[in-house]
Scaffold this motif. Structure first.
Motif: not given
Length: 247
Positions: A12-15, A119-123, A125-134
């Motif tokens: 979801a973070a990627w999308r 985007v990061s804070l909307a996720r 889990t830690p990994r999803a937040r990291t993916i969302g940010f970068w």
């Protein structure tokens, strides 16, 4: 966060990140066209996006320059700096997500913007937040600079970018990220009050100040908890593994 599937959250973070990057990048065409129309050269417009890379500050800069010419450059710089102050608060909030390491934090500073933070804070889990940010930050940086160049080169052909609705693209994308988080009295009240304050002050104050005043209002309401806690607090990232490096 036991009920959250980390892999599903990461997907979801990627999308979300790619969608926001595409929508926000399109707004760069508007900036490129407006910057050239304000008197900047193509290369000056592109350098501004490469180095400043914060849409609100960039539009404030070219807006003041367009109104006052080169003589207004000091005011333009001040306005851009005022709007950029909000990124300091974002940086403090995103510190646990980014993790330790000078090189990582230095790189993250360039990509800490409204959209990457949201985007990061909307996720959850830690990994999803990291993916969302970068992914959001890097995606917007690349897309924004390419579309800035396109807008600067094609500005005369495109005409007024506002005719295509590009002036509302970034605001619409950010509102879409914010909307799911407005599930309790206090977040809704803070959002409404900050919007009203910014709207009232915009005609009276120089660019940048209404946003900062509205942000102060939001901080005061949240800090003093005027409306009380209603509902469970949002999930926070597990700081320890994030600070040790990317998950």
């Amino acid at each position: 966060m036991d009920d959250v599937d980390p892999e599903a959250d990461a997907r979801a973070a990627w999308r979300e990140a790619l969608g926001v990057a595409a929508a926000t990048s399109a707004y760069g065409v508007s900036f490129g066209a407006l910057a050239v129309a304000s008197g900047l050269d193509v290369w000056q417009t592109c350098v501004l996006s490469l180095l400043m890379f914060t849409g609100g500050s960039q539009f404030a800069f070219v807006g003041v320059v367009a109104a006052g010419g080169v003589a207004a450059a000091p005011s333009a710089i001040a306005s851009a700096a005022l709007l950029g102050v909000r990124n300091v608060a974002y940086g403090m909030r995103m510190s646990p997500v980014i993790g330790r390491g000078f090189a990582r934090r230095l790189a993250a500073a360039q990509f800490t913007i409204d959209e990457s933070t949201a985007v990061s804070l909307a996720r959850r889990t830690p990994r999803a937040r990291t993916i969302g940010f970068w992914v959001t930050g890097i995606g917007i940086y690349l897309g924004w600079n390419l579309s800035t160049l396109a807008g600067a080169l094609l500005g005369d052909v495109l005409g007024d970018p506002r005719a295509y609705g590009l002036d509302a693209a970034a605001a619409a994308a950010f509102l879409a990220l914010l909307w799911p988080r407005l599930r309790a009295r206090q977040p809704i009240a803070v959002g409404v009050l900050a919007a009203v304050v910014a709207t009232i002050l915009t005609p009276a104050l120089m660019p940048g100040l209404p946003v900062l005043v509205a942000a102060i209002v939001a901080v005061v309401v949240g800090w003093t908890n005027w409306l009380g806690r209603d509902g469970a607090a949002p999930d926070e990232p597990e700081d320890v593994p994030e600070r040790e490096g990317l998950p």
